[in-house]
Design an enzyme around this catalytic site. Structure first.
Site, mmCIF file in Angstrom:
data_model
loop_
_atom_site.group_PDB
_atom_site.id
_atom_site.type_symbol
_atom_site.label_atom_id
_atom_site.label_comp_id
_atom_site.label_asym_id
_atom_site.label_seq_id
_atom_site.Cartn_x
_atom_site.Cartn_y
_atom_site.Cartn_z
ATOM 1 N N ARG A 130 1.256 12.730 0.165
ATOM 2 C CA ARG A 130 0.317 13.799 0.520
ATOM 3 C C ARG A 130 -1.113 13.469 0.094
ATOM 4 O O ARG A 130 -2.036 14.196 0.417
ATOM 5 C CB ARG A 130 0.762 15.116 -0.107
ATOM 6 C CG ARG A 130 2.113 15.569 0.444
ATOM 7 C CD ARG A 130 2.460 16.928 -0.009
ATOM 8 N NE ARG A 130 1.490 17.871 0.571
ATOM 9 C CZ ARG A 130 1.521 19.158 0.391
ATOM 10 N NH1 ARG A 130 2.464 19.699 -0.344
ATOM 11 N NH2 ARG A 130 0.614 19.947 0.939
ATOM 12 N N CYS A 131 -1.293 12.358 -0.609
ATOM 13 C CA CYS A 131 -2.604 11.966 -1.126
ATOM 14 C C CYS A 131 -3.206 10.868 -0.252
ATOM 15 O O CYS A 131 -2.588 9.818 -0.044
ATOM 16 C CB CYS A 131 -2.449 11.468 -2.563
ATOM 17 S SG CYS A 131 -3.920 10.719 -3.260
ATOM 18 N N SER A 132 -4.414 11.091 0.245
ATOM 19 C CA SER A 132 -5.042 10.101 1.122
ATOM 20 C C SER A 132 -5.310 8.784 0.396
ATOM 21 O O SER A 132 -5.149 7.709 0.972
ATOM 22 C CB SER A 132 -6.342 10.649 1.714
ATOM 23 O OG SER A 132 -7.296 10.892 0.703
ATOM 24 N N ARG B 50 -2.080 6.931 0.238
ATOM 25 C CA ARG B 50 -1.761 6.344 1.553
ATOM 26 C C ARG B 50 -2.611 5.106 1.813
ATOM 27 O O ARG B 50 -2.125 4.121 2.375
ATOM 28 C CB ARG B 50 -1.952 7.382 2.655
ATOM 29 C CG ARG B 50 -0.900 8.488 2.628
ATOM 30 C CD ARG B 50 -0.920 9.356 3.882
ATOM 31 N NE ARG B 50 -2.213 9.941 4.181
ATOM 32 C CZ ARG B 50 -2.640 11.131 3.767
ATOM 33 N NH1 ARG B 50 -1.854 11.877 3.011
ATOM 34 N NH2 ARG B 50 -3.843 11.578 4.124
#
Length: 114
Positions: free
Chosen positions: A9-11, A14
């Site tokens: 959920r963390c850019s 990712r």
């Protein structure tokens, strides 16, 4: 083996995962919010990063602000807090052997892959 402690959920996490995928190297993904590290694993991560536990804490998280911000916690208490509330752990963390980096910015990962 390379290991990434990842939160999908963390850019930034990712981005770190993409750097590893693009490297062509084999790696293991640890979804640390689901597969919470043990105290010993977290101590090892901190040792590989060569930092103090407080430097691995995400101080912008509501959990930190509401429960810990104004407290003076020992290293062990910080580790316990991160295990109890894994959202407090900075991400992504990439480990290779006995070295590790926090992948913020993602370019930090490049030095570890060489």
């Amino acid at each position: 083996m390379i290991k990434i402690y990842h939160n999908s959920r963390c850019s930034k996490s990712r981005e770190g995962l993409k750097v590893l995928e693009d490297s062509g190297k084999k790696f293991e993904v640890v979804k640390y919010l689901e597969d919470i590290p043990t105290k010993e694993e977290l101590r090892n991560v901190i040792s590989c990063l060569d930092i103090k536990p407080i430097n691995l804490v995400r101080k912008s998280e509501a959990i930190w602000k509401e429960n810990f911000k104004n407290l003076s916690l020992s290293d062990e208490e910080l580790i316990d807090a991160m295990i109890t509330y894994p959202k407090l752990i900075e991400r992504p963390i990439i480990i290779k052997g006995n070295r590790a980096v926090i992948g913020r910015p993602a370019s930090n990962i490049d030095a570890l892959l060489k």
